[in-house]
Scaffold this active site. Sequence first.
Site, PDB file in Angstrom:
ATOM      1  N   ASP A 379       0.834  -1.196   0.000  1.00  9.96           N
ATOM      2  CA  ASP A 379       0.000   0.000   0.000  1.00  9.96           C
ATOM      3  C   ASP A 379       0.873   1.252   0.000  1.00  9.96           C
ATOM      4  OD1 ASP A 379      -2.273   1.593   0.168  1.00  9.96           O
ATOM      5  OD2 ASP A 379      -3.113   0.523   1.879  1.00  9.96           O
ATOM      6  N   GLU A 382       2.771   5.353  -3.830  1.00  9.95           N
ATOM      7  CA  GLU A 382       3.079   6.496  -4.716  1.00  9.95           C
ATOM      8  C   GLU A 382       4.463   7.124  -4.462  1.00  9.95           C
ATOM      9  OE1 GLU A 382      -0.854   5.433  -4.000  1.00  9.95           O
ATOM     10  OE2 GLU A 382       0.356   6.536  -2.563  1.00  9.95           O
ATOM     11  N   ASP A 449      -7.924   4.645  -3.292  1.00 10.68           N
ATOM     12  CA  ASP A 449      -9.007   4.933  -2.345  1.00 10.68           C
ATOM     13  C   ASP A 449     -10.090   5.777  -3.007  1.00 10.68           C
ATOM     14  OD1 ASP A 449      -7.468   3.545  -0.602  1.00 10.68           O
ATOM     15  OD2 ASP A 449      -6.767   5.278   0.520  1.00 10.68           O
TER      16      ASP A 449
END
Length: 667
Positions: A379, A382, A449
């Site tokens: 997760d 980025e 998300d």
Amino acid sequence: MAVFTKGQDYLEFQNGNERVRIIAWGANSFRVVSSPNGPLDLEAAALLTPAAAADPKITIEKETAEIQNGGITAQVDFKGWFNHTGRIAFFDGRGRKLLEEVDSGGALIKKARHFRSQVGGDYRLTATFSANEGEKIYGMGQYQQDILDLKGCNLELAHRNSQASIPFYLSNQGYGFLWHNPAVGTVSFGKNTTEWRADSTKQLDYWITAGDSPAQIEEQYTAVTGRTPMMPEYGLGFWQCKLRYVDQDEVLEVAREYHRRGVKVDVLVIDYYHWPRCGDYRFDEHFFPNVKEMVAECRSYGIELMVSIWPQIDVRSENFQEMKERGLLVQTANGMDVQMIFHGNNVFYDATNPEARRYIWEKVKQNYRDQGIRLFWLDEAEPEFGTYDYDVYRYYAGSVLQKGNIYPREYVRGFHEGEAADFAENTVKLVRCAWAGSQRYGALVWSGDIHSTYQDFKNQVVAGLQMGIAGIPWWTTDIGGFHGGDVRTDEFKELLIRWFQYGTFSPVMRIHGSRTPHREIFKADGEATEQSGAANEIWSYGEDNYQIMKKFIDIREAMRDYTRQLMQAAHEVGAPVLRGMFYEFPEDETTWELKDQYLFGPDVLVAPVMTAGAKARRVYLPQGAQWTDARDGKIYEGGQWIEAAAAIETLPIFLRDGAQDYLIGMI
């Protein structure tokens, strides 16, 4: 007089201090590199060295030169006032112009390759090409919009939560183009020009390929950026997930109930904050006291467990001080050294640093792999800087402005290389972002998300198609969306069912979400930790919805052989699993416009229902095939629009030329 140089596989020319090299790089393809001053750097941010040496044909004259590599030719023109810097144009095997740099505009003195010096010695770069009339553009990764043809769009070349910038596009005019530069920047696909910008870089670098079909272009692109491993069997079925299973008892309760009901689950996911502190890379023993036993019981039901990994290191983590002293963390160039505030002050580990990748893998191997956990959810890839001020941070590889977009790929790479070296296997790594080449490390990208709305649903259908074109065939989305799904409302339940149907015909079928209402969770010492969302198992939404979702899990199981074939094609030739209609039917002009239906592989046409309350929708059946309605077996000729019924328990699915006929009556 122009100064040209001929090499074994390249044509080079000088433009004052600028040096430009056009290199034959893969089938029907070129890599173009330009340095504004000094030698060329031929290290590759994403490109692999071609398997076979090219044997290009090179012709040099007084003011012009050309290089031909199979079905693509590059011409360099110094003739006249408009081309005094050496204008590059590309042509296919039939002599059709594919792409051309803009000219100088005469008295305007414009530069197609414009390097603007910055303090510190590097450059702000713009590369400008003439726009092609009637051109359509696809790919570029994942942007949260339901625009399929990107012509006319302005895109940020940077990663954010739910945005993955992968700068490769496929044109309907017979070529593909990779901006081979990981710098933060922008691209504008304008009506008059296409302009690429890197905010900080040392040189120009791009790759272009020509092909007679989208499939050929995709095969050539993935040949030089890498292809996925073969998808393991657990990637073909249904994955269960929610925010979040708090402890071992919850995990086992869910696994046992699916087993008791006879519903096949391939992967069950344990989400974030199962750890004591972010950066500890281990289970909190208060919540998970017997991990090996938990893993063994789930595996006895045919379920693999996957655990969430974050790259954030809380300053209170047991590993923070050592990592800081060893230089394994992302550097904050100025200001307060806090890169994300979430349950504490966090900084990110530097995935571009090989030593940092090894350090994290060793922690994960010791605390998860040795406990039986084989699958990891990477997760925050980025990474999710709190304010995305890219100019504030520095990686081991360089400034984030110059190198920032490689981070998610290097994050996955560390796990891929670790498991390959220590266990001689390639697993699926679920990850929230990607760049060119991520696919070769087993990245299964999900769309971040997103919200539980029909607009977000529409955005994901387009995002999955664009990611496939960008070279990422393993892609998934949170079925039902992540934020804002209230399990008490009929409106959300309808959206969930429609999304679940779509998820059945996605590369990986995975339900997830932060469902409301939530409940608070506290550690053993009373400290608040991340909350848990409402129940998100398929029996949590009432008996009618349970029966629909169970039916679609059964459909997914029935397609296992077919899905395996799609994964084999992705592995061998780079073919997307989700395909825009134009991918299989490029001669049918209508297919280039369709953004709300797609092909799951070559044979299954999927028309998801993305409007609240809809009981029917229009579907286009492409020319060149017969189409069988999978609900009732009725056969239609291609080349027409039809109105297809779509009651809540089903959706329009059409089968190409009688293929996959076992689905008839199941949908």
